[in-house]
Design a protein around this motif. Structure first.
Motif, PDB file in Angstrom:
ATOM      1  N   ASP A  34       0.800  -1.219   0.000  1.00  0.00           N
ATOM      2  CA  ASP A  34       0.000   0.000   0.000  1.00  0.00           C
ATOM      3  C   ASP A  34       0.839   1.279   0.000  1.00  0.00           C
ATOM      4  OD1 ASP A  34       1.019  -0.403   2.456  1.00  0.00           O
ATOM      5  OD2 ASP A  34      -0.898  -0.851   3.430  1.00  0.00           O
ATOM      6  N   ALA A  35       2.127   1.138  -0.263  1.00  0.00           N
ATOM      7  CA  ALA A  35       2.974   2.328  -0.311  1.00  0.00           C
ATOM      8  C   ALA A  35       4.241   1.994  -1.088  1.00  0.00           C
ATOM      9  CB  ALA A  35       3.339   2.790   1.104  1.00  0.00           C
ATOM     10  N   ILE A  36       4.964   3.027  -1.457  1.00  0.00           N
ATOM     11  CA  ILE A  36       6.256   2.823  -2.105  1.00  0.00           C
ATOM     12  C   ILE A  36       7.333   3.465  -1.233  1.00  0.00           C
ATOM     13  CG2 ILE A  36       7.696   3.410  -4.100  1.00  0.00           C
ATOM     14  CD1 ILE A  36       5.298   3.243  -5.873  1.00  0.00           C
ATOM     15  N   ASP A  37       8.359   2.689  -0.942  1.00  0.00           N
ATOM     16  CA  ASP A  37       9.508   3.262  -0.256  1.00  0.00           C
ATOM     17  C   ASP A  37      10.481   3.770  -1.307  1.00  0.00           C
ATOM     18  OD1 ASP A  37       8.680   2.768   2.260  1.00  0.00           O
ATOM     19  OD2 ASP A  37       9.761   0.871   2.488  1.00  0.00           O
ATOM     20  N   ALA A  38      11.029   4.935  -1.068  1.00  0.00           N
ATOM     21  CA  ALA A  38      12.036   5.461  -1.991  1.00  0.00           C
ATOM     22  C   ALA A  38      13.291   5.782  -1.202  1.00  0.00           C
ATOM     23  CB  ALA A  38      11.532   6.713  -2.690  1.00  0.00           C
ATOM     24  N   GLU A  39      14.411   5.495  -1.791  1.00  0.00           N
ATOM     25  CA  GLU A  39      15.678   5.813  -1.149  1.00  0.00           C
ATOM     26  C   GLU A  39      16.483   6.655  -2.130  1.00  0.00           C
ATOM     27  OE1 GLU A  39      17.976   3.042   1.750  1.00  0.00           O
ATOM     28  OE2 GLU A  39      18.627   2.635  -0.293  1.00  0.00           O
ATOM     29  N   ALA A 117      -6.486   5.089  -5.040  1.00  0.00           N
ATOM     30  CA  ALA A 117      -5.560   5.100  -6.175  1.00  0.00           C
ATOM     31  C   ALA A 117      -4.633   3.889  -6.079  1.00  0.00           C
ATOM     32  CB  ALA A 117      -4.745   6.382  -6.188  1.00  0.00           C
ATOM     33  N   PRO A 118      -4.205   3.355  -7.222  1.00  0.00           N
ATOM     34  CA  PRO A 118      -3.339   2.168  -7.199  1.00  0.00           C
ATOM     35  C   PRO A 118      -1.931   2.515  -6.714  1.00  0.00           C
ATOM     36  CG  PRO A 118      -3.540   3.004  -9.431  1.00  0.00           C
ATOM     37  CD  PRO A 118      -4.472   3.823  -8.583  1.00  0.00           C
ATOM     38  N   VAL A 119      -1.264   1.506  -6.174  1.00  0.00           N
ATOM     39  CA  VAL A 119       0.091   1.725  -5.680  1.00  0.00           C
ATOM     40  C   VAL A 119       1.112   1.438  -6.789  1.00  0.00           C
ATOM     41  CG1 VAL A 119       0.512  -0.623  -4.816  1.00  0.00           C
ATOM     42  CG2 VAL A 119       1.601   1.321  -3.689  1.00  0.00           C
TER      43      VAL A 119
END
Lengths: 419, 374
Positions: A34-39, A117-119
């Motif tokens: 349900d989320a995107i991690d960004a680094e 909204a889509p992940v």
């Protein structure tokens, strides 16, 4: 992840070599349920110009002095947008220094789509640094997309962003649980196939299996049934051991430093090599294999690091990965065991076992030196090189077994144990 | 699309629109749009290339020294995907075309150098040799030519034929021919290596000298005889003089908000000029400043035997050229950047450090002889 990023940066700059201090930024995304991690990995020299701040060339000092400000800066330059135009929520997490060849700062973000909204579909807007330093680039890659079988082991480059390309359409829809499961299975297979240390460990364990211990020496042939039983026991114990720690590690319950685990593995291989030379734990192989399995499982768990999985996905991941490991292990055992059992009845087996054990022992010692004391040496790479020709080693083993069997038909070593 | 096809199309649409205009009708919008790029390529006339025939002879002489295998590497197809394979980076055939001097016998290298000498003319050839000498100095300063640290990217990526370890130094330069060297049909000569990418286009007796990328690190050094080398001095000094000659008001107009650590329209950025021309118009500058602009442009165009002809073109455009900069006006600190942007001429000078310059000269209309559209 620790191993991935330098590799990614190399990829990103595609050979941007010394004398050209213009590293790119790296944006590594991981899609969760349900989320995107960004680094974000931001090279300091470039950040100082793009952000227009007099940053010192010291990543630790920058994080201390400018950490909070940097969060605001990053927040203003990351804009994920849902297909319907609504903005995602961006939460800036940790800001960490990276001290490598060129100092970087690493910023972790969590991006959450608006309700409904889509992940896995978004327009990723991003222009940190290059909104001003227009010759800068950011390479965006995907290091986690379970439903499409993308893992940190094999990240996917999504695109390069620059001053004239400040949005990137990401569409990862269409994945599914089976694709993810199959990817985990392949990951497991590859982990063993490429893990020379695990393979050598396994071979060292089964090398003395067909023999009878006579005090502090390996004696004669113990018979087919005994040999088979021991190999199955040892492999099963090893599997049970590493499955336990794999699950524990993947759940994040226990975590040991990588260097410690890797050193312990090298040590376990060394001990197994010694055991193949002289029996030091005859009769207790099952416990030893199980114990060492626990250690090896911790290393397997490190591979699955960073997925942040929900229970169902985690179960599929561990199952797929473990089945992959098992499949390849069984393949190795099935391919080598018959020949070892055949050879164990001949006079060739003594020298062969000694050679194998000594080779494994030296390799393990070299790995241990490398991993525990950070003492690089040429033996490790050499062993990897030899292992790359594993099929030929097997062919050699078969040839040896056939030749020895032929020559030694009349001088078979008599079974010392019951058949 | 093939050039003849384009010509026919452009001609046809030109006649059609003339007819429509004569009939007092507006041409439909899509037609006008389709017409624009084609018309541009018709309008471009290539400059005379005084040495074209001699270069073909030198090229043939060089190619005759090669084995079949070497020739297959040195002479390749004339097509856009190969033409754009050049870079400012060190390295080998993974990012450049052609054969490398390190893989040739001394007499073959001599024949290659002769091609460069004929094609570049006196000034250009001197620059070519000095950039290679800079790379030798750089390799020496690094204590060898190897890629250095363990696990360096070039070790994995490096290596064309016979390559691998070596990256820096005058032997790691290449020569390539896109298309067969000919006195009638089009072809491109590429000369390149670390900090150098020369693309010279020939078509019969005409040609084009750009994209021309020249750079240096170190920028200034002393050789063993005690001679000082400063290969890009004419470029740096004229641009520095130009910026220093601006009034504070002009300087303000010339200063860009954007920052640079390299040239902007560099390798693989063909045709990707900024949408808008920025900076101060040369027409607004003093005669002293104008002279610096001329001198700066001539520092690049002079490296081609066609230099005088280019200079004449750019002189005609002079008042429409814009000059801009970023960073300081010293043209020597990391991040200092100067641009000359005209209807045709495009020049960038970027400082990656006081000892490290990157530059590029492009002609907006005739890069690669306008053989390709980007």
């Amino acid at each position: 992840m620790r191993r991935l990023l330098p590799a990614l940066l190399l990829l990103a700059v595609a050979g941007t070599a010394w004398g050209h201090p213009m590293p790119n930024s790296a944006v590594v995304l991981r899609i969760h349920r349900d989320a995107i991690d960004a680094e974000l990995t931001l090279p300091i020299g470039e950040l100082a110009v793009g952000w227009d701040k007099p940053l010192p060339p010291d990543a630790v000092a920058i994080v201390e002095q400018y950490g909070e400000e940097l969060k605001d800066y990053v927040r203003a330059h990351v804009r994920p947008i849902a297909p319907d135009g609504r903005p995602w929520t961006v939460a800036v997490g940790e800001v960490a220094p990276v001290v490598e060849q060129e100092p970087d700062v690493r910023v972790s973000l969590k991006m959450t789509p608006p309700p409904g909204a889509p992940v896995d579909r978004l327009t990723f807007g991003y222009d940190a640094i290059f909104h001003r330093l227009v010759t800068h680039r950011a390479v965006v890659s995907l290091a986690g997309d379970w439903r499409n079988g993308v893992t940190a082991d094999e990240p996917v480059i999504l695109g390069t962003m620059r001053d004239t390309d400040v949005t990137l359409v990401v569409d990862r829809s269409g994945g599914g649980w089976f694709r993810g499961f199959a990817a985990m299975f392949r990951l497991g297979v590859r982990h063993i196939a490429e893990g020379t240390d695990h393979l050598l460990f396994l071979l060292a364990l089964i090398l003395p299996a067909p023999l009878v211990a006579e005090g502090w020496r390996w004696g004669g042939y113990a018979g087919v049934r005994t040999a088979l039983r021991r190999i199955v026991e040892v492999v099963t114990a090893f599997t049970v051991g590493h499955s336990i720690t794999l699950v524990v590690g993947a759940l994040g319950w226990a975590r040991l430093p990588d260097a410690l685990v890797e050193s312990a593995i090298a040590l376990s291989i060394f001990i197994s090599a010694v055991h193949a030379l002289v029996p030091i734990f005859r009769g207790r192989e099952v416990y030893i294999a199980g114990g060492f399995g626990l250690v090896h499982g911790l290393a397997f768990a490190a591979t699955l690091d960073g997925f942040g999985l929900d229970p169902w996905t985690l179960a599929l991941t561990v199952l797929g990965f473990n089945l992959g490991i098992e499949a390849f292990q069984i393949l190795v055992v099935l391919a080598t065991m018959p020949w070892l059992v055949l050879l164990a009845r001949t006079r060739v087996y003594g020298p062969l076992r000694t050679a194998g054990a000594v080779f494994t022992g030296i390799a393990a010692a070299a790995w241990f030196a490398e991993r525990a004391f950070d003492w690089p040496n040429p033996i490790g790479p050499l062993v990897e090189g030899v292992a790359a020709h594993g099929v030929w080693l097997l062919v050699g083993l078969i040839a040896l077994a056939v030749a020895a069997g032929w020559n030694g038909r009349r001088e078979l070593v008599e079974p010392a144990g019951a058949i | 699309m093939q050039r003849p096809t384009l010509l026919v199309l452009a001609g046809a649409s030109g006649v059609l629109s003339l007819g429509l205009m004569a009939a007092g009708l507006e041409p439909a919008a899509p037609l006008a749009a389709a017409q624009a790029p084609a018309a541009a390529s018709v309008a471009v006339e290539l400059l005379a290339s005084p040495r074209a025939a001699d270069v073909v002879d030198a090229a043939d002489a060089f190619l005759a020294t090669l084995s079949d295998e070497q020739r297959a590497i040195a002479q390749i197809e004339l097509k856009p995907s190969l033409a754009i394979r050049w870079t400012n980076f060190p390295g080998g055939s993974e990012r450049r075309n052609g054969v490398f001097y390190r893989d040739l016998k001394p007499e073959q290298v001599d024949a290659a150098i002769k091609v460069a000498k004929v094609a570049l003319g006196e000034e250009g050839f001197a620059r070519y040799q000095e950039v290679r000498a800079a790379d030798d100095a750089f390799a020496k300063g690094r204590g060898g030519r190897g890629p250095g640290g363990p696990g360096g990217p070039a070790q994995k990526k490096g290596g064309g034929p016979g390559g691998g370890g070596a990256m820096f130094g005058s032997q790691n330069y290449m020569i390539a021919f896109l298309g067969k060297p000919s006195k009638t049909t089009p072809w491109i000569l590429q000369l390149g290596g670390h900090h150098l990418a020369i693309n010279i286009y020939y078509k019969g007796t005409a040609g084009a000298a750009t994209p021309y990328h020249v750079a240096a690190q170190p920028t200034v050094w002393k050789d063993e005889q005690g001679n000082t080398h400063d290969p890009l001095a004419p470029m740096r000094d004229s641009l520095h003089g130009l910026l220093a000659s601006l009034t504070p008001e002009q300087s303000k107009q010339a200063k860009l908000e954007a920052r640079f650590n390299d040239v902007y329209v560099g390798p693989q950025k063909d045709g990707k000029f900024p949408a808008k021309s920025e900076g101060v118009l040369v027409s607004e500058l003093s005669d002293v400043s104008k002279d610096f602009v001329r001198k700066a442009i001539a520092a690049w165009t002079g490296d081609s035997p066609q230099g005088a002809a280019y200079m004449k073109l750019y002189e005609a455009d002079l008042d429409k050229i814009r000059v801009s900069y970023s960073g300081t006006t010293d043209v020597g600190e990391r991040g200092d950047y100067v641009r000359i942007d005209g209807p045709r001429v495009w020049i960038e000078f970027a400082t990656q450090g006081s000892d490290h310059y990157h530059t590029i000269w492009r002609d907006r209309l005739t890069d690669y002889g306008a053989e390709f559209s980007f």
